[in-house]
Design an enzyme around this catalytic site. Structure first.
Site, PDB file in Angstrom:
ATOM      1  N   HIS A 127      19.103   7.972 -15.405  1.00  0.00           N
ATOM      2  CA  HIS A 127      19.757   7.893 -14.460  1.00  0.00           C
ATOM      3  C   HIS A 127      19.876   6.212 -13.765  1.00  0.00           C
ATOM      4  O   HIS A 127      20.806   5.610 -13.778  1.00  0.00           O
ATOM      5  CB  HIS A 127      19.009   7.889 -13.237  1.00  0.00           C
ATOM      6  N   GLU A 128      18.609   5.788 -14.068  1.00  0.00           N
ATOM      7  CA  GLU A 128      18.496   4.210 -13.701  1.00  0.00           C
ATOM      8  C   GLU A 128      19.356   3.382 -15.151  1.00  0.00           C
ATOM      9  O   GLU A 128      19.519   2.133 -14.955  1.00  0.00           O
ATOM     10  CB  GLU A 128      17.187   3.440 -14.387  1.00  0.00           C
ATOM     11  N   HIS A 150      23.068   2.673 -14.217  1.00  0.00           N
ATOM     12  CA  HIS A 150      23.008   1.424 -13.275  1.00  0.00           C
ATOM     13  C   HIS A 150      23.533  -0.247 -13.844  1.00  0.00           C
ATOM     14  O   HIS A 150      23.961  -1.064 -13.407  1.00  0.00           O
ATOM     15  CB  HIS A 150      21.775   1.188 -12.637  1.00  0.00           C
TER      16      HIS A 150
END
Length: 145
Positions: free
Chosen positions: A67-68, A71
């Site tokens: 998920h990170e 980003h």
């Protein structure tokens, strides 16, 4: 797991899943409480909540890393890196990154009260004095279940 092991894990996941290298710092941050991790825009570092790893294990941590990294890679490419952006939603769905993490906060106990007269049940997080308060429906006496 140490910060060095986390750094190697993030670099490996970045190469295998995204096909791009992770060139910045990954570290644990014990002060994170309600989030699994965060991507820092200025330094491009990623911080992770170590409690997620301790409570739920490596598989959950890998999902948070994905998920990170969504980003991270989208921001460096100049694409939409925020949760509401279409680029982010497509990439996270493509790599199998979860949208939310599990809660590490302990569940608060629920106090249940019942009215003597009408039988209505109230659930509250905090206890209260049954001598002071009455049922809101029929004004009957309450008691703790």
């Amino acid at each position: 797991m140490t910060d060095q092991e986390l750094q190697r894990l993030v670099e490996r996941i970045s190469l295998t899943v995204f096909g791009r290298p992770f060139l910045h710092e990954a570290r644990f941050n014990r002060r994170l409480r309600t989030t699994g991790g965060r991507y820092l825009l200025k330094s491009h570092a990623i911080e992770f909540n170590i409690k997620q790893y301790e409570k739920f294990g490596l598989e959950t941590l890998e999902g948070i890393i994905k998920h990170e990294l969504c980003h991270y890679h989208l921001h460096l490419q100049g694409k939409g890196y925020q949760h509401r952006d279409k680029d982010f939603r497509l990439l996270s769905r493509e790599v199998g990154a979860p949208r939310f993490c599990l809660s590490t906060e302990p569940e608060q106990p629920v106090h249940r009260y019942q009215c003597c007269r009408c039988g209505h049940i109230y659930q509250r997080k905090r206890r209260f004095d049954t001598e002071k308060y009455v049922c809101g429906k029929c004004r009957g006496q309450l008691y703790l279940l």
